[in-house]
Design an enzyme around this catalytic site. Sequence first.
Site, PDB file in Angstrom:
ATOM      1  N   GLU A 123      43.778  40.657  24.335  1.00  0.00           N
ATOM      2  CA  GLU A 123      43.046  41.880  24.697  1.00  0.00           C
ATOM      3  C   GLU A 123      44.032  42.857  25.343  1.00  0.00           C
ATOM      4  O   GLU A 123      44.944  42.457  26.063  1.00  0.00           O
ATOM      5  CB  GLU A 123      41.921  41.534  25.660  1.00  0.00           C
ATOM      6  CG  GLU A 123      41.075  42.724  26.083  1.00  0.00           C
ATOM      7  CD  GLU A 123      40.010  42.363  27.103  1.00  0.00           C
ATOM      8  OE1 GLU A 123      39.066  43.148  27.261  1.00  0.00           O
ATOM      9  OE2 GLU A 123      40.127  41.289  27.740  1.00  0.00           O
ATOM     10  N   LYS A 193      34.120  45.990  21.481  1.00  0.00           N
ATOM     11  CA  LYS A 193      33.522  45.068  22.452  1.00  0.00           C
ATOM     12  C   LYS A 193      32.099  45.484  22.801  1.00  0.00           C
ATOM     13  O   LYS A 193      31.842  46.614  23.201  1.00  0.00           O
ATOM     14  CB  LYS A 193      34.375  45.026  23.718  1.00  0.00           C
ATOM     15  CG  LYS A 193      33.884  44.024  24.760  1.00  0.00           C
ATOM     16  CD  LYS A 193      34.780  44.047  26.001  1.00  0.00           C
ATOM     17  CE  LYS A 193      34.282  43.068  27.054  1.00  0.00           C
ATOM     18  NZ  LYS A 193      35.102  43.149  28.292  1.00  0.00           N
ATOM     19  N   CYS A 233      36.762  38.904  25.383  1.00  0.00           N
ATOM     20  CA  CYS A 233      36.598  38.630  26.806  1.00  0.00           C
ATOM     21  C   CYS A 233      35.161  38.262  27.196  1.00  0.00           C
ATOM     22  O   CYS A 233      34.683  37.190  26.865  1.00  0.00           O
ATOM     23  CB  CYS A 233      37.100  39.830  27.617  1.00  0.00           C
ATOM     24  SG  CYS A 233      37.415  39.459  29.357  1.00  0.00           S
TER      25      CYS A 233
END
Length: 244
Positions: A123, A193, A233
């Site tokens: 990331e 995301k 994440c």
Amino acid sequence: MSISTLTIDDTNLQNGAVNDPEPPNPDSLCLSLSLGRKPVVARYRCEQLLSINTSLRKNERSSSLLLRDCHSLRRRLVQCAVTLRVAVLQMSSGRDVHANREQFDDLVERAVGDGARYLQSPEYTTYYGPSSGFADAAEDLDGPFLRHVAELAQAHRITIHVGSLLTPGGGGRFRNTSVVISPAGERVAVYHKVHLFDVAAPGIEFNESARIEPGTTRVSAPLGEFHVGLAICFDVRFPELFRS
């Protein structure tokens, strides 16, 4: 910075159906449920097969039940086995975009030299720092970094999955974007995301949504004989993303 490599095998085996040197037990058979070209294999006792066969008949168009002698099934599985050499690019990105990209290039070359065919970076590959630097670090999907990644992928005939980079969003915000580039240098998947980390607790407050615009779409990408789902994440805390 470093790279870690591993090999993935897409043949899913249970209870020693392939490696067991003993002759098959007459009270058990190997069941192969064919899904496209790839078999999923398990060993079942005979009394279980009737209920399995009954349930599969309801979906015969997408499933086929094959009962075979264990030894002949072994030969078929060896022919169908597919492996993939994977490299994890363990970067330590910071505020210097140029230095981050140089680090990325070095790890790609090392991974390719180690025989990796699928490369995964972390990331915030190109920038990891305060949000005040987002505007300078962000770039479009057709920007110079991803064009460079496409050239690397095509030159080495590898798949490169950029864990994420900053791309422009709306309303002055940005997107945390994951991109997969094929061995042909083509962009085959883009994921923004979805689940942002907003927390307010005694002594701490963090609102990712203040600067990041959430995505709305689940994304997966073809990877030869495999299929890869994309997540970033905090997404890992939401199992419905992976069940889909």
